[in-house]
Design a protein around this motif. Sequence first.
Motif, PDB file in Angstrom:
ATOM      1  N   VAL A  96       1.314  35.239  50.386  1.00  0.00           N
ATOM      2  CA  VAL A  96       1.367  36.366  51.230  1.00  0.00           C
ATOM      3  C   VAL A  96       2.468  37.256  50.870  1.00  0.00           C
ATOM      4  N   TYR A  97       3.704  36.415  50.617  1.00  0.00           N
ATOM      5  CA  TYR A  97       4.886  37.149  50.115  1.00  0.00           C
ATOM      6  C   TYR A  97       4.664  37.740  48.801  1.00  0.00           C
TER       7      TYR A  97
ATOM      8  N   ASP B  31       5.980  45.781  54.633  1.00  0.00           N
ATOM      9  CA  ASP B  31       6.770  45.458  56.157  1.00  0.00           C
ATOM     10  C   ASP B  31       5.604  44.779  56.900  1.00  0.00           C
ATOM     11  N   HIS B  32       4.531  44.449  56.604  1.00  0.00           N
ATOM     12  CA  HIS B  32       3.401  43.938  57.542  1.00  0.00           C
ATOM     13  C   HIS B  32       2.851  42.651  56.843  1.00  0.00           C
ATOM     14  N   GLN B  33       3.525  41.573  57.356  1.00  0.00           N
ATOM     15  CA  GLN B  33       3.294  40.326  56.950  1.00  0.00           C
ATOM     16  C   GLN B  33       1.963  39.890  57.496  1.00  0.00           C
ATOM     17  N   ARG B  34       1.637  40.334  58.523  1.00  0.00           N
ATOM     18  CA  ARG B  34       0.254  39.877  59.154  1.00  0.00           C
ATOM     19  C   ARG B  34      -0.844  40.317  58.481  1.00  0.00           C
TER      20      ARG B  34
ATOM     21  N   ALA C 134      -1.377  38.856  55.134  1.00  0.00           N
ATOM     22  CA  ALA C 134      -2.261  37.710  55.345  1.00  0.00           C
ATOM     23  C   ALA C 134      -3.663  37.847  55.688  1.00  0.00           C
TER      24      ALA C 134
ATOM     25  N   ARG D 134       2.862  41.169  49.833  1.00  0.00           N
ATOM     26  CA  ARG D 134       3.880  42.029  50.309  1.00  0.00           C
ATOM     27  C   ARG D 134       4.661  42.813  49.100  1.00  0.00           C
TER      28      ARG D 134
ATOM     29  N   ARG E 276       2.095  30.680  52.201  1.00  0.00           N
ATOM     30  CA  ARG E 276       2.977  31.710  52.693  1.00  0.00           C
ATOM     31  C   ARG E 276       3.611  32.403  51.325  1.00  0.00           C
TER      32      ARG E 276
END
Length: 153
Positions: free
Chosen positions: A108-109, A120-123, A126, A112, A105
Amino acid sequence: MYCKDDDRRGTYEQTSFDFLGYTFRPRRAKNRHGKLFVSFLPGVSPKAAKSIRATIRSWRLGATRNNQRLEDLAKFVNPFVRGWVNYYGRFYQSALTPVLRALERSLVYWVRRKFKRLRDHQRRAAHWLGQVARREPNLFVLWSHGIRPATGQ
């Protein structure tokens, strides 16, 4: 202390204990024929897991390291993760997997914060990280141990 498993089915107040960063308690296991049963086994303790997650948070990957490359992050993170996997992953490695997901996580941060188009797109972030993991499966130790983000298309 009562070591509850399939052979000892009694009910007692205390059926687990912590020792050297492991929690010994009843857990599912497979016998040599593949049949599941309950056995008294060690796994990473909640206290040790909390400490690992606190260490990952203290690195502040997205906040302070978004000027670094992914390879630099891997060089920084891998010795820690390798030690955790070698020590806590020795017994009941699946208990360590949710703890190492915290690092995923954080990565992923980092993605971003690093790439404006993924802010603005976490998915999507990932998926981007998953594609890198598929391309270079040995970049991070946790990827080589099978803990990978979503792979995307």
